[in-house]
Design a protein around this motif. Structure first.
Motif, PDB file in Angstrom:
ATOM      1  N   ARG A 197       1.188  -0.448   2.676  1.00 45.60           N
ATOM      2  CA  ARG A 197       0.193  -1.498   2.822  1.00 45.60           C
ATOM      3  C   ARG A 197      -1.088  -0.869   3.341  1.00 45.60           C
ATOM      4  O   ARG A 197      -1.060  -0.090   4.290  1.00 45.60           O
ATOM      5  CB  ARG A 197       0.710  -2.543   3.789  1.00 45.60           C
ATOM      6  CG  ARG A 197      -0.037  -3.835   3.739  1.00 45.60           C
ATOM      7  CD  ARG A 197       0.594  -4.861   4.658  1.00 45.60           C
ATOM      8  NE  ARG A 197      -0.374  -5.928   4.899  1.00 45.60           N
ATOM      9  CZ  ARG A 197      -1.326  -5.864   5.805  1.00 45.60           C
ATOM     10  NH1 ARG A 197      -1.402  -4.822   6.598  1.00 45.60           N
ATOM     11  NH2 ARG A 197      -2.194  -6.835   5.947  1.00 45.60           N
ATOM     12  N   ASN A 198      -2.201  -1.192   2.726  1.00 47.77           N
ATOM     13  CA  ASN A 198      -3.487  -0.698   3.191  1.00 47.77           C
ATOM     14  C   ASN A 198      -3.996  -1.666   4.263  1.00 47.77           C
ATOM     15  O   ASN A 198      -4.301  -2.812   3.958  1.00 47.77           O
ATOM     16  CB  ASN A 198      -4.448  -0.636   2.000  1.00 47.77           C
ATOM     17  CG  ASN A 198      -5.850  -0.253   2.409  1.00 47.77           C
ATOM     18  OD1 ASN A 198      -6.185  -0.218   3.593  1.00 47.77           O
ATOM     19  ND2 ASN A 198      -6.692   0.027   1.426  1.00 47.77           N
ATOM     20  N   PRO A 199      -4.065  -1.215   5.517  1.00 47.93           N
ATOM     21  CA  PRO A 199      -4.407  -2.155   6.587  1.00 47.93           C
ATOM     22  C   PRO A 199      -5.830  -2.691   6.478  1.00 47.93           C
ATOM     23  O   PRO A 199      -6.131  -3.767   6.964  1.00 47.93           O
ATOM     24  CB  PRO A 199      -4.230  -1.327   7.870  1.00 47.93           C
ATOM     25  CG  PRO A 199      -4.285   0.080   7.428  1.00 47.93           C
ATOM     26  CD  PRO A 199      -3.837   0.138   6.011  1.00 47.93           C
ATOM     27  N   MET A 200      -6.688  -1.940   5.821  1.00 45.25           N
ATOM     28  CA  MET A 200      -8.081  -2.377   5.740  1.00 45.25           C
ATOM     29  C   MET A 200      -8.247  -3.589   4.833  1.00 45.25           C
ATOM     30  O   MET A 200      -8.813  -4.590   5.231  1.00 45.25           O
ATOM     31  CB  MET A 200      -8.947  -1.234   5.226  1.00 45.25           C
ATOM     32  CG  MET A 200     -10.347  -1.674   4.923  1.00 45.25           C
ATOM     33  SD  MET A 200     -11.555  -0.853   5.906  1.00 45.25           S
ATOM     34  CE  MET A 200     -11.721   0.688   5.051  1.00 45.25           C
ATOM     35  N   TYR A 201      -7.729  -3.517   3.628  1.00 50.16           N
ATOM     36  CA  TYR A 201      -7.949  -4.608   2.682  1.00 50.16           C
ATOM     37  C   TYR A 201      -6.697  -5.439   2.436  1.00 50.16           C
ATOM     38  O   TYR A 201      -6.737  -6.408   1.688  1.00 50.16           O
ATOM     39  CB  TYR A 201      -8.446  -4.051   1.338  1.00 50.16           C
ATOM     40  CG  TYR A 201      -9.791  -3.381   1.434  1.00 50.16           C
ATOM     41  CD1 TYR A 201     -10.887  -4.077   1.938  1.00 50.16           C
ATOM     42  CD2 TYR A 201      -9.971  -2.063   1.047  1.00 50.16           C
ATOM     43  CE1 TYR A 201     -12.116  -3.471   2.050  1.00 50.16           C
ATOM     44  CE2 TYR A 201     -11.201  -1.446   1.148  1.00 50.16           C
ATOM     45  CZ  TYR A 201     -12.273  -2.160   1.649  1.00 50.16           C
ATOM     46  OH  TYR A 201     -13.499  -1.571   1.761  1.00 50.16           O
ATOM     47  N   GLY A 202      -5.575  -5.050   3.032  1.00 49.82           N
ATOM     48  CA  GLY A 202      -4.351  -5.827   2.863  1.00 49.82           C
ATOM     49  C   GLY A 202      -3.653  -5.614   1.539  1.00 49.82           C
ATOM     50  O   GLY A 202      -2.622  -6.210   1.284  1.00 49.82           O
ATOM     51  N   ASN A 203      -4.227  -4.771   0.656  1.00 54.38           N
ATOM     52  CA  ASN A 203      -3.579  -4.541  -0.637  1.00 54.38           C
ATOM     53  C   ASN A 203      -2.461  -3.514  -0.484  1.00 54.38           C
ATOM     54  O   ASN A 203      -2.363  -2.824   0.519  1.00 54.38           O
ATOM     55  CB  ASN A 203      -4.608  -4.066  -1.667  1.00 54.38           C
ATOM     56  CG  ASN A 203      -5.263  -2.780  -1.257  1.00 54.38           C
ATOM     57  OD1 ASN A 203      -5.640  -2.614  -0.097  1.00 54.38           O
ATOM     58  ND2 ASN A 203      -5.402  -1.852  -2.174  1.00 54.38           N
ATOM     59  N   LEU A 204      -1.615  -3.443  -1.498  1.00 58.85           N
ATOM     60  CA  LEU A 204      -0.604  -2.389  -1.512  1.00 58.85           C
ATOM     61  C   LEU A 204      -1.245  -1.146  -2.097  1.00 58.85           C
ATOM     62  O   LEU A 204      -1.996  -1.218  -3.064  1.00 58.85           O
ATOM     63  CB  LEU A 204       0.566  -2.779  -2.403  1.00 58.85           C
ATOM     64  CG  LEU A 204       1.701  -3.569  -1.817  1.00 58.85           C
ATOM     65  CD1 LEU A 204       2.876  -3.531  -2.773  1.00 58.85           C
ATOM     66  CD2 LEU A 204       2.126  -3.035  -0.464  1.00 58.85           C
ATOM     67  N   TRP A 205      -0.923  -0.019  -1.521  1.00 58.07           N
ATOM     68  CA  TRP A 205      -1.370   1.251  -2.078  1.00 58.07           C
ATOM     69  C   TRP A 205      -0.150   1.845  -2.765  1.00 58.07           C
ATOM     70  O   TRP A 205       0.830   2.161  -2.105  1.00 58.07           O
ATOM     71  CB  TRP A 205      -1.875   2.132  -0.936  1.00 58.07           C
ATOM     72  CG  TRP A 205      -2.357   3.476  -1.360  1.00 58.07           C
ATOM     73  CD1 TRP A 205      -2.878   3.829  -2.562  1.00 58.07           C
ATOM     74  CD2 TRP A 205      -2.372   4.656  -0.546  1.00 58.07           C
ATOM     75  NE1 TRP A 205      -3.229   5.145  -2.554  1.00 58.07           N
ATOM     76  CE2 TRP A 205      -2.926   5.679  -1.340  1.00 58.07           C
ATOM     77  CE3 TRP A 205      -1.979   4.937   0.754  1.00 58.07           C
ATOM     78  CZ2 TRP A 205      -3.080   6.981  -0.859  1.00 58.07           C
ATOM     79  CZ3 TRP A 205      -2.136   6.229   1.229  1.00 58.07           C
ATOM     80  CH2 TRP A 205      -2.691   7.236   0.418  1.00 58.07           C
ATOM     81  N   ILE A 206      -0.223   1.937  -4.076  1.00 61.07           N
ATOM     82  CA  ILE A 206       0.932   2.403  -4.837  1.00 61.07           C
ATOM     83  C   ILE A 206       0.618   3.770  -5.426  1.00 61.07           C
ATOM     84  O   ILE A 206      -0.453   3.981  -6.002  1.00 61.07           O
ATOM     85  CB  ILE A 206       1.273   1.423  -5.971  1.00 61.07           C
ATOM     86  CG1 ILE A 206       1.440   0.013  -5.416  1.00 61.07           C
ATOM     87  CG2 ILE A 206       2.530   1.865  -6.698  1.00 61.07           C
ATOM     88  CD1 ILE A 206       1.711  -1.028  -6.474  1.00 61.07           C
ATOM     89  N   GLN A 207       1.540   4.689  -5.251  1.00 58.50           N
ATOM     90  CA  GLN A 207       1.409   6.004  -5.882  1.00 58.50           C
ATOM     91  C   GLN A 207       2.736   6.338  -6.530  1.00 58.50           C
ATOM     92  O   GLN A 207       3.738   5.688  -6.276  1.00 58.50           O
ATOM     93  CB  GLN A 207       1.060   7.061  -4.831  1.00 58.50           C
ATOM     94  CG  GLN A 207      -0.305   6.885  -4.209  1.00 58.50           C
ATOM     95  CD  GLN A 207      -0.470   7.789  -3.006  1.00 58.50           C
ATOM     96  OE1 GLN A 207       0.121   7.546  -1.966  1.00 58.50           O
ATOM     97  NE2 GLN A 207      -1.269   8.834  -3.153  1.00 58.50           N
ATOM     98  N   GLY A 208       2.753   7.388  -7.310  1.00 58.39           N
ATOM     99  CA  GLY A 208       4.010   7.801  -7.921  1.00 58.39           C
ATOM    100  C   GLY A 208       3.870   7.883  -9.423  1.00 58.39           C
ATOM    101  O   GLY A 208       2.780   8.089  -9.946  1.00 58.39           O
TER     102      GLY A 208
END
Lengths: 336, 563
Positions: A197-208
């Motif tokens: 979870r990206n605390p700044m914007y609340g979005n999920l940060w997905i990698q892979g």
């Protein structure tokens, strides 16, 4: 979310709006048909550069899904992209030769166009190599989805990028104009995605996915972000802040459920790894107009030639959205 | 002319027109109520379009707002008009503009002719209601709701809280027994007439006008007052999602809708061309005449609600990223973790895979790479063996592996030499079975030919990691099944210790394990520990060995230290 952080986010949103406002002059109208669509129209917006070969299939794909009008920013193409787009009956085109990097990788231009033309429309912001797949997309048009989102009081729809690749060398089969790119690049990684979870914007940060597996296995933090919120019921006060990975206000980024349930989501099938890409990677690395000084492209240019094979024995061959649902990559949520 | 329809319309007028015309063409009178919010011009157009059909009339309009009395008011006006204008009507069917008849109207009429005295209305006492979303069941009838839930949510909630706090309650009028149910019904003229012409209607109406969502309780309660025969189910198929919004039907639901044998369904997506074309065509091949049976559709939609509410346990995705504590199952399947035993036995992994089946990996969290079973570099789901990728999100590495190998039991080896970040996650996971022999790393180390200072440093490093590991296994909130022995404790009776574990994992087997894998030589251990202690590394995790090389029979002191 306290008052102070809300206020900071408001300032940040203003900042992005101001950027978009300042860069509006960089855009020159080539063809403006925005008066041709009515209030309920579904729009698509995109920035392109030398994508002539990909455009016919892109336009047909989204026309079939029910996009009513396309907004394009042509960033200095010299392969006829601009003329081709201007000749389409449902396309409005703007043109600029300004720097893609300086315009926050096209975000400023698109924010400006969306603010001008997409207010109260459902708008799909995608690149020309991204193809939206959502639950029931084989039987229900995009309008069914947006109507349902409206009825559920949901303003944004999440769709992560799913990188597709061919079996065998990337340059092995050449792509010809109008072809479905997934006839060639029909494989994907199904279960190696990482979330935070990206605390700044609340979005999920997905990698892979395949890019993390093959190009970033030794420095995963640098692996490209795959989360996107491409479909938004736009309001003139909304802004994209970092490509289409995140928006402001932050509530739009909550396309996942944090209480254990699943929200309705789709994917953007990413037709990046085609024969077109091999030359492109070298060129983009040189041009250095992409994110992090095109570091990603330099990685590709270094680790990639026409012979690179991204396929492995656990790769999945794409069949349909139901397959993606079973694999857990997308979810029907409570849309049945 | 025994069946009439009341149609509540606020949008999708072309579809409403289509359905109204269909009813009228089948000889059923229709009274349409158009929401007062609709612009007069639009209303006029709609009305003019239907002017040629004498069986379609329009009632007076009122502005309808969801969850308020206005919707009952609209129904009352339209029903009264229908009863007055069409004296032959015996059953009144309440439908909306987004309803669609699934069976020919003639079949519905035959069905109602067979039940001439029956009122079809879902009507459940408040004690038995399970489907309300807001949690207001009985309180719908005893509190006041002057504020709009949609527009003034805070005031609504605050006023409810105040009334609860002060214990304010309304008196339910005599003769009204609170019942709830779907707002779509089919009532007999007698019942409906009794409700509309009741001598105390003014009092009843003024009471219900402040009840919460009266359209789900007004007719439902009053039917109980007048009806002689109530069948407590609606004839309209209507499903609701977890947020209380109606599910919508699309073209791909057609087979499902056909098999439901229901008479009318809502809500239909206005652009579902296929559904409207199919079900409004009375010339289509005759269907079976079965009792309405929405069971199949129920299952589809309750599954959807479950997916939205609980999700798939153990899945982490762009749609489902539970906050800590909301995971509803940290992982999706049972798995086993063996710590230390591979140090003690030769080739323990292959012995395990023979015993347990499933997939037995090496040290998945080994420092240099994830040792997948069979030496693979990629696993199911294209999971890479790169240590950097794994250690970047160690718990998701495990949950990804388990998700991609659903249906096949996973087992892996672990030890203090491995990356330890995943341990708290495993310890909290009820799907994990952890078998740990602490201090087993001393066995290969004692046989090492390396310089003693190096050995000592290595022992100190492993022991430090293992102490943290053991402490984690004893923290509150550990949900994994833990089998843990010190080395000394385990060596007291290895076959028996292993048998207990194997029985739990793969069901009861032979009384004693006979095919134990070859054990490494442990005779040097006491001496090795002695040298370690004198070298300044106090052995804490191996348990007690006495100086003769046999195992002391005292309780394992190491466990006390470790705890």
């Amino acid at each position: 979310m306290g008052l102070i952080s809300s206020y900071r986010m408001r300032l940040r949103r203003r900042y992005w709006r101001a950027r978009a406002f300042r860069r509006r002059r960089q855009l020159r109208v080539v063809r403006d048909r925005t008066r041709s669509f009515g209030p309920g129209a579904i729009l698509a917006a995109s920035t392109v550069r030398n994508e002539r070969a990909r455009l016919p299939y892109f336009l047909d794909y989204y026309r079939a899904q029910g996009v009513d009008h396309f907004l394009f920013v042509d960033n200095g193409s010299d392969d006829g992209t601009c003329d081709y787009l201007a000749a389409q009956p449902d396309v409005s085109v703007w043109r600029t030769r300004a720097s893609y990097a300086d315009a926050a990788y096209g975000v400023d231009w698109l924010n400006w166009l969306l603010r001008q033309h997409a207010h109260r429309h459902w708008c799909l912001t995608v690149d020309v190599d991204e193809f939206l797949v959502y639950p029931f997309c084989d039987t229900r048009p995009l309008r069914a989805l947006t109507d349902w989102l409206d009825a559920s009081s949901v303003r944004s729809f999440g769709a992560m990028i799913l990188d597709m690749y061919p079996k065998g060398p990337i340059g092995g089969r050449s792509y010809h104009e109008g072809q479905n790119p997934f006839e060639i690049a029909s494989w994907f990684d199904s279960g190696n995605y990482m979330f935070e979870r990206n605390p700044m914007y609340g979005n999920l940060w997905i990698q892979g996915g395949v890019r993390a597996r093959t190009f970033f296995a030794d420095r995963p933090r640098k692996a490209p972000a795959l989360n996107k919120v491409p479909l938004v019921r736009w309001h003139r006060d909304f802004v994209y802040v970092s490509s289409t990975h995140a928006l402001l206000p932050r509530g739009l980024n909550l396309t996942y459920d944090a209480g254990g349930g699943e929200k309705t989501t789709g994917v953007l099938l990413h037709a990046k790894f085609l024969s077109l890409f091999v030359d492109r990677a070298a060129e983009e690395a040189e041009r250095s107009e992409h994110y992090r000084g095109a570091g990603e492209y330099r990685t590709y240019a270094g680790g990639l030639d026409g012979q690179t094979d991204l396929w492995c024995k656990w790769s999945e061959r794409y069949i349909n959205w139901r397959q993606l649902e079973i694999l857990g990559l997308i979810s029907k949520g409570n849309w049945a | 002319m025994t069946l009439g329809f009341v149609l509540l319309v606020h949008t999708a007028f072309d579809r409403a027109e289509q359905v109204a015309r269909y009813f009228a063409a089948n000889g059923c009178p229709v009274v349409v109520h158009v929401d007062g919010k609709v612009r007069p011009r639009l209303f006029q157009q709609f009305r003019d379009r239907l002017a040629d059909e004498p069986l379609i009339r329009f009632s007076r309009r009122t502005r309808v707002e969801w969850g308020t009395w206005s919707i009952v008011r609209a129904t009352q006006m339209a029903s009264a008009r229908l009863l007055k204008d069409f004296p032959d009507v015996r059953h009144v069917f309440l439908a909306s503009g987004s309803c669609l008849p699934l069976r020919p109207v003639a079949e519905l009429r035959d069905y109602l002719d067979a039940h001439p005295e029956t009122d079809f209305i879902e009507s459940v006492t408040t004690d038995h209601v399970t489907w309300t979303v807001d949690g207001l069941e009985e309180e719908r009838f005893t509190l006041r709701f002057p504020f709009s839930w949609r527009r003034h949510r805070r005031l609504f909630d605050a006023y409810v809280a105040v009334q609860r706090r002060l214990g304010l309650k309304r008196r339910i009028p005599p003769g009204v027994s609170p019942h709830l149910g779907s707002q779509w019904w089919c009532l007999t003229r007698r019942t409906l007439d009794s409700i509309l012409t009741a001598p105390d209607r003014a009092a009843i109406d003024s009471y219900f006008s402040k009840v919460w969502i009266p359209d789900e309780s007004y007719f439902q309660s009053l039917t109980r007052r007048y009806s002689t025969q109530v069948e407590s189910r609606p004839l309209t198929l209507s499903k609701f999602d977890v947020h209380g919004k109606p599910h919508i039907f699309y073209d791909d639901h057609q087979p499902l809708l056909e098999r439901s044998d229901c008479f009318v369904a809502r809500k239909i997506w206005p652009r579902a061309e296929g559904l409207y074309a199919t079900f409004l065509d009375d010339n289509r091949t005759a269907t079976r005449r079965a009792e309405p049976n929405p069971g199949k559709i129920d299952r589809v939609f309750s599954k959807a609600n479950e997916r939205r509410g609980q999700g798939r346990p153990g899945l982490y995705s762009q749609a489902r990223f539970p906050a800590p504590g909301f995971e509803n199952g940290l992982t999706c399947a049972r798995y086993n973790v063996f710590s230390g035993l591979d140090q003690l036995f030769e080739d323990f992994g292959s012995w395990l895979s023979g015993r347990l089946g499933g997939r037995v990996h090496g040290h998945l969290y080994a420092p240099d790479r994830a040792e997948f079973a069979g030496g693979e570099t990629v696993m199911n789901g294209c999971l890479s063996d790169s240590a950097a990728l794994r250690d970047y999100r160690p718990t998701q590495f495990l949950s990804n592996l388990l998700w991609s190998t659903r249906g096949e039991r996973q087992t892996f080896l672990f030890g203090p030499g491995d990356a330890q970040d995943v341990v708290p996650f495993i310890a909290r996971d009820p799907n994990a079975t952890i078998v740990a022999v602490s201090g087993a790393w001393a066995v290969p180390l004692s046989a090492s030919n390396a310089d003693f200072d190096t050995v000592k440093a290595e022992a100190a490093r492993l022991q430090r990691a293992e102490l943290v590991f053991l402490r984690t296994l004893r923290t509150p909130g550990v949900a994994a099944r833990v089998h843990q022995w010190t080395l000394a404790d385990f060596l007291a009776d290895p076959p028996e210790r292993l048998r207990a574990v194997m029985d739990e994992m793969s069901g009861p087997g032979p009384r004693r394990l006979t095919d134990l894998p070859a054990m490494r030589d442990t005779r040097g251990i006491p001496d090795f520990l002695f040298r370690l202690r004198n070298g300044g590394v106090k052995p804490l995790v191996m348990g007690n060995f006495d100086s003769n090389g046999t195992i002391a029979d005292r309780g394992p002191a190491a466990q006390r230290h470790a705890g």
